[in-house]
Design a protein around this motif. Structure first.
Motif, PDB file in Angstrom:
ATOM      1  N   UNK A  62       0.826  -1.212   0.000  1.00  0.00           N
ATOM      2  CA  UNK A  62       0.000   0.000   0.000  1.00  0.00           C
ATOM      3  C   UNK A  62       0.855   1.255   0.000  1.00  0.00           C
ATOM      4  N   UNK A  63       1.985   1.211   0.715  1.00  0.00           N
ATOM      5  CA  UNK A  63       2.900   2.349   0.720  1.00  0.00           C
ATOM      6  C   UNK A  63       3.468   2.582  -0.674  1.00  0.00           C
ATOM      7  N   UNK A  64       3.881   1.497  -1.341  1.00  0.00           N
ATOM      8  CA  UNK A  64       4.409   1.615  -2.707  1.00  0.00           C
ATOM      9  C   UNK A  64       3.370   2.222  -3.644  1.00  0.00           C
ATOM     10  N   UNK A  65       2.119   1.774  -3.515  1.00  0.00           N
ATOM     11  CA  UNK A  65       1.050   2.283  -4.377  1.00  0.00           C
ATOM     12  C   UNK A  65       0.790   3.764  -4.119  1.00  0.00           C
ATOM     13  N   UNK A  68       3.760   5.837  -5.501  1.00  0.00           N
ATOM     14  CA  UNK A  68       3.747   5.823  -6.969  1.00  0.00           C
ATOM     15  C   UNK A  68       2.642   6.696  -7.553  1.00  0.00           C
ATOM     16  N   UNK A  69       1.568   6.850  -6.807  1.00  0.00           N
ATOM     17  CA  UNK A  69       0.431   7.638  -7.287  1.00  0.00           C
ATOM     18  C   UNK A  69       0.735   9.127  -7.347  1.00  0.00           C
ATOM     19  N   UNK A  70       1.754   9.572  -6.596  1.00  0.00           N
ATOM     20  CA  UNK A  70       2.137  10.979  -6.496  1.00  0.00           C
ATOM     21  C   UNK A  70       1.016  11.861  -5.943  1.00  0.00           C
ATOM     22  N   UNK A 101       8.433   2.115   5.586  1.00  0.00           N
ATOM     23  CA  UNK A 101       7.979   3.241   6.402  1.00  0.00           C
ATOM     24  C   UNK A 101       8.849   4.469   6.137  1.00  0.00           C
ATOM     25  N   UNK A 102      10.165   4.270   6.019  1.00  0.00           N
ATOM     26  CA  UNK A 102      11.021   5.407   5.687  1.00  0.00           C
ATOM     27  C   UNK A 102      10.741   5.919   4.283  1.00  0.00           C
ATOM     28  N   UNK A 103      10.321   5.041   3.396  1.00  0.00           N
ATOM     29  CA  UNK A 103       9.910   5.482   2.054  1.00  0.00           C
ATOM     30  C   UNK A 103       8.685   6.382   2.150  1.00  0.00           C
ATOM     31  N   UNK A 104       7.742   6.001   3.014  1.00  0.00           N
ATOM     32  CA  UNK A 104       6.552   6.819   3.246  1.00  0.00           C
ATOM     33  C   UNK A 104       6.947   8.177   3.806  1.00  0.00           C
TER      34      UNK A 104
END
Length: 288
Positions: A62-65, A68-70, A101-104
């Protein structure tokens, strides 16, 4: 600007018990400031700036999605950060979720941080981080009268560290009520019937802090919060009574016998009311 306040709730339905209070606080305050603000559950809206609550429930996928959605989002950040993980790393398998989480964090438009002692770690992953104290809003007030019928209340889960305090408190003959996972309606009724609310840290390591949510929930119901010595955000310190950890039960008994809670609630609420949430939001909204 248009906003959406988004709460992520796990499939179990067991959402954090103070989150609904803070969501209401932000919603009322944003509307007062003249912004369009809606509430969403487990989804974002692309034409609004999304303020994410309970984002710890997001899966890595979900974080990746989301990234990616910007779609623009702000993280409301009430967790305890450390180099080893998030929150109680001794009990929970947070480490596997740490990279997403750090990506988020790193892709957030802004991070609104609740704890000043988290700022140095958060800034390593996103420099756009702001401390946001929980200010006052009159619509959060309880208008229901109540006379205290018991000494103290603790709301939250149990741990070996907390049980040590509970045991010594009860040995002093203090009437303590411990509850957990009760809806806010029931928690608030228990609060209004207590002379003080206790903040007992989960442990002596990373979860060794004063919970702002406990303090402000008590203040809206004219109940002061008392805590053993632990980490406390500077903005919160004028609104809580800190007692010596080594002699906490004895000090709490003295506090109750001298009815110091009556003095505290007047002082704490005066400080709280002087700091409206709209003012705190105006400061951080200027940075978007």
């Amino acid at each position: 600007m248009k906003f959406a306040i988004v709460q992520y709730v796990p499939s179990s339905g067991n959402a954090h018990y103070f989150v609904s209070d803070i969501i209401r606080l932000f919603h009322f305050s944003l509307l007062d400031l003249g912004y369009s603000c809606i509430l969403l559950h487990n989804r974002v809206q692309k034409d609004r700036i999304n303020i994410l609550f309970s984002w710890v429930h997001l899966s890595p996928q979900s974080i990746d999605e989301l990234v990616s959605s910007q779609i623009p989002y702000i993280l409301f950040q009430p967790e305890i950060l450390s180099k080893d993980g998030l929150n109680d790393t001794e009990k929970r398998d947070w480490q596997k979720r740490w990279p997403p989480i750090w990506k988020l964090f790193s892709h957030a438009t802004r991070i609104w941080e609740l704890f000043d002692f988290n700022l140095s770690i958060g800034k390593k992953y996103n420099p756009n981080i702001d401390l946001i104290p929980l200010g006052y809003h009159p619509k959060m007030e309880s208008n229901l009268p109540a006379k205290p019928t018991r000494d103290a209340i603790f709301f939250g889960s149990s741990s070996s560290y907390r049980r040590g305090f509970f045991k010594s408190i009860c040995q002093q003959g203090i009437d303590l009520n411990c509850i957990n996972f009760a809806p806010s309606l029931f928690r608030n009724d228990e609060l209004r019937r207590s002379r003080c609310s206790l903040n007992i840290p989960l442990n002596e390591t990373n979860m060794f802090h004063v919970s702002p949510n406990r303090v402000t929930a008590g203040l809206y119901h004219s109940v002061p919060t008392v805590s053993p010595s632990c980490r406390c955000s500077s903005w919160l310190r004028p609104m809580i009574r800190i007692l010596d950890s080594e002699n906490f039960a004895d000090a709490l008994q003295t506090y109750l016998k001298k009815a110091l809670y009556e003095e505290d609630i007047h002082s704490f609420r005066s400080h709280f009311i002087a700091n409206p949430m709209t003012k705190e939001l105006e400061k951080v909204l200027k940075k978007i």
